[in-house]
Design an enzyme around this catalytic site. Sequence first.
Site, PDB file in Angstrom:
ATOM      1  CG  HIS A 155      66.564  88.261  30.097  1.00 14.81           C
ATOM      2  ND1 HIS A 155      66.499  87.375  29.140  1.00 14.81           N
ATOM      3  CD2 HIS A 155      66.585  89.635  29.851  1.00 14.81           C
ATOM      4  CE1 HIS A 155      66.005  88.403  27.912  1.00 14.81           C
ATOM      5  NE2 HIS A 155      66.282  89.573  28.513  1.00 14.81           N
ATOM      6  CG  ASP A 363      68.497  79.220  35.144  1.00 13.15           C
ATOM      7  OD1 ASP A 363      68.706  80.223  34.658  1.00 13.15           O
ATOM      8  OD2 ASP A 363      68.938  78.112  34.488  1.00 13.15           O
TER       9      ASP A 363
END
Length: 455
Positions: A155, A363
């Site tokens: 992720h 991110d």
Amino acid sequence: MSRLIVISNRVSAPTADQPGAQGGLAVALTAALREADGIWFGWSGETGETVAPKFETYDGVTSATIDLPEQDVEEYYDGYANRTLWPLFHYRLGLTEFERDFQGGYERVNRLFGEFIGPHILPDDLIWVHDYHMIPLGWVLRQRGLTNRLGFFLHIPWPPTRLLTALPDHRRLVEALFAYDVIGFQTQEWLETFHDYVVTQMGGSIHDDGSITVGGRTICAIACPIGIDARDFIAGASSPQAVATHRRMIESSIGRSLIIGVDRLDYSKGLEERFNGYQRYLETRPEARAAVYLLQIAPPSRASVQSYQDIRAQLDALSGRINGAFADIDWVPLRYVNHGYPRDVLAGAYRAARIGLVTPLRDGMNLVAKEYVAAQDPEDPGVLILSRFAGAATQLDQALLVNPYSPDDIADAIERALAMSREERLARWKPMFANICNEDVNWWREQFTARLRGA
Ligand code: F6P
């Protein structure tokens, strides 16, 4: 039909104690588990002696969690996961701690998960492991003789090779990934940095169909960006709670434009840099300053880790300085809130905001950016200002993309967003909205599990 087994550090399947949906990922995986009669395994979040997993079936979904001894939590979760891998994978070598005990704890806990999960796996189960806490788990399960199809999804970003090689035993970590049949990354960029490691450090080869061979083992590696549960979030944006929040925000704005940020309190989210960018806007546009305010929602996380305590203290001081320097008797430029809100409340707040300010320094994806787009009024949408270093920037390229380290870039983008015509706002918002609807969390899940099934 094969069962689906999901394994992740945190389990967000609904339980009798927490029956509500826990976010898009939880909703999508829960739906898949319900259909496939699966089990979601992970850590309970509690410390204690590890005994047999606690099984609970609620609303057709089974979860199974184990407690972990305090030392394991310190070395595996606080230590290797959050003080070593997290900063390193977010390009923060200066914050990365290299402690042998952490690595030992990480491998020990992954073996522990293997030991507790292994006996519950049936021969044709599909197994899907999530995130950096669990990289070696596939290898552990193979050592136990499992021949199931095994998938892994990361992720967070995959770091550049030169950074990753700063990690002692980096090769051992990457080799463990070759126990999986399919590994997924959020973006093409992270997939390519993984390819680079495989080619330069392991002498592996990348084939035209995207498969990768190292030694005698060939696996499949894909880029597969995670989405939100768009339909559910859009519906939530017109729920009574969202409508009430929207009204409350508009009333409390008294004609000022709201800029909103919502992030877990983490140094990777670029909150300090965001505040500096906002401060630059206030300093350099004195005439326009009182027409805006920034609402930053930042629930604390990983509070036992020093670097998280440090960032929290820095933000407390900086937000105080900004308000002290710029506030007036009838205006506070920065509302800084350290707790979270339910999804529908957030949807109402996003809709009331003229600007969504999402500026992480790095991110893996960033689902807040997608939620902000989903919540907008289709007749009068706001403007998303997005870091070019968020995985979401590859899909949401109609946002105003900024360098999150540059206060001037952020200040200029705020000015441009506030002045943007409705026509341009609509032209930018429409393709982004189409993207989040088409490539939603169910699309992501189907893409990954189809590859895992070997389709
Ligand atoms: O997306 C990265 C991630 O670490 C997830 O794995 C995790 O569930 C989330 O951020 C929140 O972090 P934590 O579980 O450490 O609070």
